[in-house]
Design a protein around this motif. Sequence first.
Motif, PDB file in Angstrom:
ATOM      1  N   THR A 103       0.836  -1.195   0.000  1.00 45.14           N
ATOM      2  CA  THR A 103       0.000   0.000   0.000  1.00 45.14           C
ATOM      3  C   THR A 103       0.872   1.247   0.000  1.00 45.14           C
ATOM      4  N   TYR A 117      -3.943   0.710  -2.678  1.00 42.87           N
ATOM      5  CA  TYR A 117      -3.702  -0.666  -2.224  1.00 42.87           C
ATOM      6  C   TYR A 117      -3.594  -1.644  -3.394  1.00 42.87           C
ATOM      7  N   ASN A 149     -13.453  -8.310   3.691  1.00 41.41           N
ATOM      8  CA  ASN A 149     -13.630  -7.297   2.636  1.00 41.41           C
ATOM      9  C   ASN A 149     -12.318  -6.813   2.037  1.00 41.41           C
ATOM     10  N   LEU A 150     -11.187  -7.386   2.485  1.00 38.44           N
ATOM     11  CA  LEU A 150      -9.919  -7.209   1.771  1.00 38.44           C
ATOM     12  C   LEU A 150      -9.256  -8.558   1.530  1.00 38.44           C
ATOM     13  N   ALA A 186     -13.355  -0.627   3.639  1.00 35.37           N
ATOM     14  CA  ALA A 186     -13.317  -0.833   2.194  1.00 35.37           C
ATOM     15  C   ALA A 186     -14.683  -0.500   1.593  1.00 35.37           C
ATOM     16  N   ASN A 188     -16.676  -1.841  -0.711  1.00 35.49           N
ATOM     17  CA  ASN A 188     -17.082  -2.980  -1.535  1.00 35.49           C
ATOM     18  C   ASN A 188     -18.601  -3.058  -1.643  1.00 35.49           C
ATOM     19  N   GLU A 211     -17.240   1.605   9.137  1.00 36.12           N
ATOM     20  CA  GLU A 211     -17.573   0.191   8.928  1.00 36.12           C
ATOM     21  C   GLU A 211     -18.933  -0.162   9.520  1.00 36.12           C
TER      22      GLU A 211
END
Length: 328
Positions: A103, A117, A149-150, A186, A188, A211
Amino acid sequence: MTTLAPRQGIACAGNWIVDIVHSIDAWPQKSELVRIRHEATGVGGGAANVILDLAAFQTGLPLYAVGLIGTDTHADLCLAACKAAKVDTRWLKQTATHPTAHTQVMNVPGDSRTFFYHPGANDALAESDIPVEAIAAENAKIFYLGYPNLLATLDAVEPDGETPAARLLSRARAAGMITCVDLVSAANADFAATVKATLPHADYLFLNEIEAARATNRADIAPDDRARLLEAATALQAAGAKTVILHTGTLALWLEDAALWSSPDPVDPAEILSPVGAGDAFCAGAIYAIHQGQGPAQALRLGHKAAAASLKGATATDGIPPLAVLNL
């Protein structure tokens, strides 16, 4: 009659990233140039940050690194950091088919940070790469997973709503370990669905206000809006999480049988080098307290202290002192 020894140790599974942190004066407009005032490179990502923070506490707890990295110079940095911290790396696997995740972090001191990232090996990490039962056989007490989520392969939502990450957590519980799930901010499309799958298998859920909003399909929540933070935490608990630990820059909420609020001591802005690892440091402090059987108030206190220490380091983990110093 054989008496089993109490479980001891923490396994941290998930993201392993190398952060290249650039400190800049201000975020530029499109096509403008901005000067980099300082640059620091360090290991980052949920699993990496939490385990290296725990190692920095110097408590002697067994610590197990779990994840997937490449065979490049970034991988060498991850392995060297673990070796220096005396972290067990037998389950930190290497692959020649994907680079180590990395990153580029643009940090405006006292203001904000922005992440560019490259997921690399993190997106390839699969359920088969994480031998949960073997980890439990080492008598580990806590299984941490960060960040849903990553982790593209583990995040894949199947037709029944299940994910490989959820199965890992279920297996960890069945093997006798306490599960901790740590989220990331993230953007997403499947963010809420991915989180929802993990909730029934999460003994402790760590997240921030961004989040919390995304996981519950709510509009943005201000970091000091107690009513809406509690509302989101309550919804996540109703969906299966046993304990929700919601932390922002100004306060924290521990929601178990009842809601407990806590605020950190102020930090002199002049002492802040980078906020890049503060959330993970908070998580590490709280997880240590959970491992030791300490109560919610002590867990939040230690989390706040670790986060404050992290702010004074240039990378995600280099500001964390031994626990004896942190508790002074």
